[in-house]
Design an enzyme around this catalytic site. Sequence first.
Site, PDB file in Angstrom:
ATOM      1  N   CYS A   1       0.809  -1.158   0.038  1.00  0.00           N
ATOM      2  CA  CYS A   1       0.088  -0.002  -0.106  1.00  0.00           C
ATOM      3  C   CYS A   1       1.012   1.352   0.066  1.00  0.00           C
ATOM      4  O   CYS A   1       0.383   2.273  -0.031  1.00  0.00           O
ATOM      5  CB  CYS A   1      -0.929   0.177   1.064  1.00  0.00           C
ATOM      6  SG  CYS A   1      -0.269   0.270   2.587  1.00  0.00           S
TER       7      CYS A   1
ATOM      8  N   TYR B   1      -0.544   5.191   7.281  1.00  0.00           N
ATOM      9  CA  TYR B   1       0.134   3.794   7.549  1.00  0.00           C
ATOM     10  C   TYR B   1       1.219   3.902   6.311  1.00  0.00           C
ATOM     11  O   TYR B   1       2.511   3.689   6.414  1.00  0.00           O
ATOM     12  CB  TYR B   1      -0.552   2.718   7.339  1.00  0.00           C
ATOM     13  CG  TYR B   1       0.178   1.532   7.341  1.00  0.00           C
ATOM     14  CD1 TYR B   1       0.760   0.758   8.621  1.00  0.00           C
ATOM     15  CD2 TYR B   1       0.248   0.809   6.110  1.00  0.00           C
ATOM     16  CE1 TYR B   1       1.153  -0.345   8.449  1.00  0.00           C
ATOM     17  CE2 TYR B   1       1.012  -0.550   6.085  1.00  0.00           C
ATOM     18  CZ  TYR B   1       1.493  -1.135   7.240  1.00  0.00           C
ATOM     19  OH  TYR B   1       2.011  -2.254   6.964  1.00  0.00           O
TER      20      TYR B   1
ATOM     21  N   LYS C   1       5.452   3.931   6.142  1.00  0.00           N
ATOM     22  CA  LYS C   1       6.290   2.554   5.747  1.00  0.00           C
ATOM     23  C   LYS C   1       7.025   3.474   4.447  1.00  0.00           C
ATOM     24  O   LYS C   1       8.248   2.782   4.400  1.00  0.00           O
ATOM     25  CB  LYS C   1       5.265   1.686   5.020  1.00  0.00           C
ATOM     26  CG  LYS C   1       4.657   0.829   6.321  1.00  0.00           C
ATOM     27  CD  LYS C   1       5.790   0.154   6.774  1.00  0.00           C
ATOM     28  CE  LYS C   1       5.321  -0.782   8.087  1.00  0.00           C
ATOM     29  NZ  LYS C   1       6.257  -1.565   8.694  1.00  0.00           N
TER      30      LYS C   1
ATOM     31  N   HIS D   1      -7.300  -7.946   8.197  1.00  0.00           N
ATOM     32  CA  HIS D   1      -7.299  -7.760   6.812  1.00  0.00           C
ATOM     33  C   HIS D   1      -8.472  -8.818   6.313  1.00  0.00           C
ATOM     34  O   HIS D   1      -9.048  -9.603   6.775  1.00  0.00           O
ATOM     35  CB  HIS D   1      -5.977  -8.033   6.276  1.00  0.00           C
ATOM     36  CG  HIS D   1      -5.129  -6.922   6.521  1.00  0.00           C
ATOM     37  ND1 HIS D   1      -4.075  -7.030   7.306  1.00  0.00           N
ATOM     38  CD2 HIS D   1      -5.099  -5.901   5.860  1.00  0.00           C
ATOM     39  CE1 HIS D   1      -3.480  -5.826   7.268  1.00  0.00           C
ATOM     40  NE2 HIS D   1      -4.033  -5.177   6.468  1.00  0.00           N
TER      41      HIS D   1
HETATM   42  P1  GDP Z   1      -6.669  -3.429   2.152  1.00  0.00           P
HETATM   43  O1  GDP Z   1      -5.892  -4.381   1.153  1.00  0.00           O
HETATM   44  O2  GDP Z   1      -5.705  -2.250   2.566  1.00  0.00           O
HETATM   45  O3  GDP Z   1      -7.617  -2.583   1.343  1.00  0.00           O
HETATM   46  O4  GDP Z   1      -7.308  -4.235   3.428  1.00  0.00           O
HETATM   47  P2  GDP Z   1      -8.412  -5.090   3.826  1.00  0.00           P
HETATM   48  O5  GDP Z   1      -7.427  -6.405   3.561  1.00  0.00           O
HETATM   49  O6  GDP Z   1      -8.803  -4.617   5.095  1.00  0.00           O
HETATM   50  O7  GDP Z   1      -9.140  -5.075   2.621  1.00  0.00           O
HETATM   51  C1  GDP Z   1      -9.226  -5.569   1.322  1.00  0.00           C
HETATM   52  C2  GDP Z   1     -10.628  -5.493   0.383  1.00  0.00           C
HETATM   53  O8  GDP Z   1     -11.447  -6.434   1.237  1.00  0.00           O
HETATM   54  C3  GDP Z   1     -11.396  -4.268   0.903  1.00  0.00           C
HETATM   55  O9  GDP Z   1     -12.118  -4.044  -0.445  1.00  0.00           O
HETATM   56  C4  GDP Z   1     -12.535  -4.724   1.755  1.00  0.00           C
HETATM   57  O10 GDP Z   1     -13.629  -3.978   1.619  1.00  0.00           O
HETATM   58  C5  GDP Z   1     -12.633  -5.912   1.530  1.00  0.00           C
HETATM   59  N1  GDP Z   1     -13.449  -6.999   2.621  1.00  0.00           N
HETATM   60  C6  GDP Z   1     -14.464  -7.789   2.106  1.00  0.00           C
HETATM   61  N2  GDP Z   1     -15.000  -8.167   3.422  1.00  0.00           N
HETATM   62  C7  GDP Z   1     -14.009  -7.790   4.470  1.00  0.00           C
HETATM   63  C8  GDP Z   1     -13.764  -8.008   5.724  1.00  0.00           C
HETATM   64  O11 GDP Z   1     -14.672  -8.776   6.390  1.00  0.00           O
HETATM   65  N3  GDP Z   1     -12.824  -7.530   6.353  1.00  0.00           N
HETATM   66  C9  GDP Z   1     -11.725  -6.496   5.795  1.00  0.00           C
HETATM   67  N4  GDP Z   1     -10.873  -6.134   6.441  1.00  0.00           N
HETATM   68  N5  GDP Z   1     -11.766  -6.414   4.467  1.00  0.00           N
HETATM   69  C10 GDP Z   1     -13.086  -6.872   3.854  1.00  0.00           C
END
Ligand code: GDP
Length: 318
Positions: A110, A137, A141, A180
């Site tokens: 990111c 964040y 980094k 995540h």
């Molecule tokens: P990112 O990769 O920094 O965006 O962080 P995340 O891993 O938290 O989210 C990745 C994608 O997964 C985003 O589009 C979120 O909206 C989606 N997502 C779907 N369901 C979930 C959930 O239950 N938790 C999280 N953290 N993300 C979710």
Amino acid sequence: MDKNANIFVAGHRGMVGSALVRRLRADGYTNIITRTRAELDLLDQAAVRSFFASERVDIVLLASAKVGGILANATQPADFIHQNLAIEVNVIHAAYEAGVARLVFFGSSCIYPRACTQPIEESYLLTSALEATNEPYAIAKIAGVKLCEAYNRQYGTRFVALMPTNLYGPNDNYDLGSSHVLPALIRKAHEAKVRGESSLVVWGTGTPRREFLHVDDLAAATVFVLENEVADGLLNVGVGEDLSIREVAERVAVAIGFDGQIVFDTTKPDGTPRKLLDVSRLARMGWRASIGLREGLEATYRDFMVRYGSDTHSEAAV
Ligand code: GDP
């Protein structure tokens, strides 16, 4: 690399740090130094200095960081920028002062601009604006990457920065408020299965694309970088392919055995549309990821069950 080198793994209780320790031990490295947060608070500059002054460290693996998913980044922006900057400044500077020649710093994909050409090459860093949901964040980094570069240039150190794509594996964070996507979906699918629920709620539209690397592959890449005497620079670590969040949810449902419906909560943010890393730099050096998503998911679910399986009906399972 000397199997007796004194290797300080900062953040050894986290997902990355614990994978590094497992891998180093398996490869016969004997002098691995670790400290819990209670023993050494990396936010405390004086404590970090005195640690490096008293402990003979040859190599630092800087895997300590404040990390979290899209929601945690949105709600605690000050903690994400402050804690990560402080850890980096304290550890990198104290390591340099103590004469530590080698350090591996871990960042994240990111750090790259939101609207990047895909796949993302290392050279795209700082070419345009960042994704807003994790900018604090990412700025911290990026500062870590630049610290490594600056110390190398000014002081001749050999500090390398590795940028892994989205990681998963043993010791992941399964708290739904800060995790995540992959660990969140593993937990949600598991709980939906054991409760006999008919649907699994996935955040966002399901269309963003993400790439997933098993943390044991990151540990393997780290040892590869050390053993091949990679001396500086920024290196992406990924698998080279991504999938939509909808596909991720489907894969997780299959691995866990949840056969209900997948529904999307579009009131939740999508974040960056895509962040697929170009992994050809590390590939040209001779390293590639080897753990496929299916195999990695199954192993991760087994780890989840060992840790939380007996407490599956509790909201406080994690
Ligand atoms: P990112 O990769 O920094 O965006 O962080 P995340 O891993 O938290 O989210 C990745 C994608 O997964 C985003 O589009 C979120 O909206 C989606 N997502 C779907 N369901 C979930 C959930 O239950 N938790 C999280 N953290 N993300 C979710």
